[in-house]
Design a protein around this motif. Structure first.
Motif, PDB file in Angstrom:
ATOM      1  N   ILE A 107      36.942 -79.292  14.319  1.00 55.83           N
ATOM      2  CA  ILE A 107      37.314 -78.772  15.629  1.00 55.83           C
ATOM      3  C   ILE A 107      37.695 -79.914  16.567  1.00 55.83           C
ATOM      4  O   ILE A 107      38.552 -79.759  17.445  1.00 55.83           O
ATOM      5  N   LEU A 108      37.076 -81.078  16.359  1.00 54.51           N
ATOM      6  CA  LEU A 108      37.376 -82.235  17.209  1.00 54.51           C
ATOM      7  C   LEU A 108      38.811 -82.723  17.028  1.00 54.51           C
ATOM      8  O   LEU A 108      39.324 -83.462  17.861  1.00 54.51           O
ATOM      9  N   ASP A 109      39.425 -82.306  15.940  1.00 55.90           N
ATOM     10  CA  ASP A 109      40.790 -82.735  15.637  1.00 55.90           C
ATOM     11  C   ASP A 109      41.827 -81.703  16.089  1.00 55.90           C
ATOM     12  O   ASP A 109      42.994 -81.785  15.715  1.00 55.90           O
ATOM     13  N   THR A 110      41.401 -80.729  16.893  1.00 50.33           N
ATOM     14  CA  THR A 110      42.308 -79.668  17.322  1.00 50.33           C
ATOM     15  C   THR A 110      43.489 -80.214  18.113  1.00 50.33           C
ATOM     16  O   THR A 110      43.360 -81.188  18.854  1.00 50.33           O
ATOM     17  N   LYS A 111      44.628 -79.567  17.933  1.00 49.13           N
ATOM     18  CA  LYS A 111      45.827 -79.931  18.703  1.00 49.13           C
ATOM     19  C   LYS A 111      46.058 -78.965  19.864  1.00 49.13           C
ATOM     20  O   LYS A 111      47.049 -79.083  20.577  1.00 49.13           O
ATOM     21  N   ASN A 112      45.135 -78.034  20.047  1.00 51.03           N
ATOM     22  CA  ASN A 112      45.243 -77.047  21.123  1.00 51.03           C
ATOM     23  C   ASN A 112      44.971 -77.730  22.465  1.00 51.03           C
ATOM     24  O   ASN A 112      43.852 -78.179  22.725  1.00 51.03           O
ATOM     25  N   PRO A 113      45.982 -77.819  23.349  1.00 51.35           N
ATOM     26  CA  PRO A 113      45.781 -78.529  24.627  1.00 51.35           C
ATOM     27  C   PRO A 113      44.730 -77.867  25.512  1.00 51.35           C
ATOM     28  O   PRO A 113      44.087 -78.544  26.325  1.00 51.35           O
ATOM     29  N   VAL A 114      44.528 -76.580  25.362  1.00 53.47           N
ATOM     30  CA  VAL A 114      43.548 -75.864  26.177  1.00 53.47           C
ATOM     31  C   VAL A 114      42.132 -76.333  25.871  1.00 53.47           C
ATOM     32  O   VAL A 114      41.245 -76.276  26.727  1.00 53.47           O
ATOM     33  N   MET A 115      41.904 -76.828  24.668  1.00 53.57           N
ATOM     34  CA  MET A 115      40.558 -77.210  24.247  1.00 53.57           C
ATOM     35  C   MET A 115      40.273 -78.709  24.395  1.00 53.57           C
ATOM     36  O   MET A 115      39.175 -79.164  24.065  1.00 53.57           O
ATOM     37  N   GLN A 116      41.224 -79.479  24.890  1.00 45.59           N
ATOM     38  CA  GLN A 116      41.051 -80.927  24.913  1.00 45.59           C
ATOM     39  C   GLN A 116      39.877 -81.371  25.792  1.00 45.59           C
ATOM     40  O   GLN A 116      39.110 -82.257  25.414  1.00 45.59           O
ATOM     41  N   ASP A 117      39.725 -80.795  26.967  1.00 44.36           N
ATOM     42  CA  ASP A 117      38.603 -81.183  27.838  1.00 44.36           C
ATOM     43  C   ASP A 117      37.275 -80.859  27.179  1.00 44.36           C
ATOM     44  O   ASP A 117      36.318 -81.657  27.249  1.00 44.36           O
ATOM     45  N   LEU A 118      37.205 -79.712  26.522  1.00 43.25           N
ATOM     46  CA  LEU A 118      35.989 -79.316  25.824  1.00 43.25           C
ATOM     47  C   LEU A 118      35.664 -80.303  24.706  1.00 43.25           C
ATOM     48  O   LEU A 118      34.518 -80.765  24.571  1.00 43.25           O
ATOM     49  N   VAL A 119      36.659 -80.667  23.931  1.00 44.93           N
ATOM     50  CA  VAL A 119      36.468 -81.598  22.821  1.00 44.93           C
ATOM     51  C   VAL A 119      36.080 -82.989  23.325  1.00 44.93           C
ATOM     52  O   VAL A 119      35.196 -83.644  22.763  1.00 44.93           O
TER      53      VAL A 119
END
Length: 438
Positions: A207-219
């Motif tokens: 999940i830390l490698d997600t490319k979803n920009p919406v999740m970047q702050d969470l990651v």
């Protein structure tokens, strides 16, 4: 008329002139490996499916949805076109007891297969070159492989490639981090996309490698694996850093850097560029000390990397670093087809001397005019033309005419009238020897 067939989407032909660039890159890689003491290993394209399920992990993207797997109709075996080759290298090392007399430095090159949407730098059949060091436990070999890659970029003249490194620690440390990560993500479940929810309990590190920009702050705010590393893992990582510093190699510590296979531990790294769009990773690897045991062997340390040949060639093209296309040294102009039995042995001798020769080939109407042959000679890019004319051969020689160089500059190509000299047939070998020296 039979239906016209074409290649499978995402599986591409490599034809001239592009294939010359592939050969040049492959030769460059082989030469570099020889200088570092790595030896070639060739493994089958098809392996047992279980090798990748056990080696890569059941919940990785590759195993879950990208592998080309099938049942052998002859014996019912479950087989897979290799999606990567590290597992195959380790399988071969175990099967042939390669480490019985000490560690091994190996390299491989060839096609891999993954079923995914084709795009620039990502194809269903793609080609990888990999370097694997088996049986080495210390970070010095981790550093050696990184330095080797940096030497490759320098030799190719590539610029703008940056190095990112991280440590994944050891399994107990990853387990502690995994538990902390799951707790954190569960507390923010409303911010997870569907892919992250699916991975939450099966492979949360990905999940830390997600490319979803919406999740970047969470990651970015998630618990860091680096904070869970013990003294030995930190020592390994710090020694790697000091070795890179000693070589003057710049790097960035990326605490979110993970790899797509389950077999990695301790050092992981990627070489990335911003010049290839979304497919910015050109070389990646790390240490995989647990893989030997995962596929049924005795534990052994190992580290390696793989690079995508398509992406390297794309980057070379982007930076205008591809070499000129190869051209023949000599183009043979033959005025009379009846002389070909006399001409071909001369050309064969030139080739034995290491000179590349392209002979003009005639058609049903003969060899064609001198003018048309010289047009083809000029278009070939050859440095010289050897003219096997009736008069020259009656004198026991062949006409030699330079096609490139100061004498022909600004003349718009070769012509039959350009300056030429008579070369005795007995002197062709001596002339060829002098040509090779220049």
């Amino acid at each position: 008329m039979a239906e016209k067939l074409s290649a499978v989407k995402g599986m591409n032909d490599i034809a001239p002139p592009a294939s010359a660039h592939w050969e040049w890159l492959e030769d460059t890689l082989r030469g570099l490996m020889r200088r570092y003491g790595y030896r070639n290993l060739r493994t089958p394209i098809v392996e047992h499916t279980a090798l990748f399920v056990r080696g890569l992990g059941e919940v990785t993207d590759i195993v879950e949805k990208e592998m080309y797997s099938f049942e052998d109709r002859l014996n019912g075996e479950q087989l897979t076109l290799r999606p990567e080759n590290t597992a195959g290298v380790v399988r071969a090392a175990l099967e042939h007891s390669m480490l019985y007399d000490g560690p091994k430095r190996l390299y491989y090159m060839g096609p891999m297969f993954r079923h995914e949407r084709p795009q620039r730098g990502r194809y269903r059949q793609f080609h990888q070159f990999g370097a694997e060091a088996l049986g080495f436990a210390g970070p010095d070999v981790d550093a050696e492989l990184i330095v080797l890659a940096c030497d490759l970029w320098a030799q190719l003249g590539l610029e703008g490639i940056e190095l990112e490194i991280n440590s994944l620690g050891q399994p107990p440390e990853r387990l502690a981090h995994r538990q902390a990560l799951i707790s954190y993500l569960e507390a923010h479940a409303d911010q997870l996309d569907e892919e992250a929810k699916r991975r939450l309990h099966s492979n949360p590190l990905r999940i830390l490698d997600t490319k979803n920009p919406v999740m970047q702050d969470l990651v970015n705010a998630a618990p860091r694996l680096m904070d869970h590393l013990g003294a030995e893992s930190l020592e390994h990582f710090n020694r790697l850093r000091s070795l890179l510093d000693a070589h003057g190699i710049a790097y960035r510590i990326n605490p979110r850097l993970v790899r797509g296979m389950d077999y990695y531990n301790l050092s992981v790294f990627e070489f990335v560029t911003t010049q290839l769009g979304s497919q910015g990773t050109v070389c990646a690897g790390g240490r995989y000390d647990g893989l030997f045991e995962q596929i049924g062997g005795k534990a052994a340390p190992a580290v390696g990397w793989a690079l995508g040949l398509e992406r390297i060639l794309e980057l070379l093209k982007e930076q205008d670093k591809l070499p000129a296309q190869p051209v023949p040294d000599v183009y043979a102009v033959v005025t009379d087809a009846g002389r070909i039995p006399e001409v071909m042995p001369v050309l064969r001798e030139l080739r034995r001397q290491g000179v590349s020769v392209q002979m003009h080939a005639g058609g049903p109407d003969g060899m064609g005019s001198m003018k048309s042959q010289f047009k083809k000679a000029d278009a070939s890019g050859a440095r010289h033309a050897l003219i096997f004319g009736e008069q020259e051969m009656q004198q026991g020689g062949v006409a030699l005419k330079p096609l490139r160089g100061p004498r022909n500059e600004g003349q718009g190509g070769a012509s039959p009238e350009a300056a030429q000299s008579l070369l005795p047939l007995a002197s062709v070998a001596d002339w060829a020897a002098g040509l090779r020296q220049h």
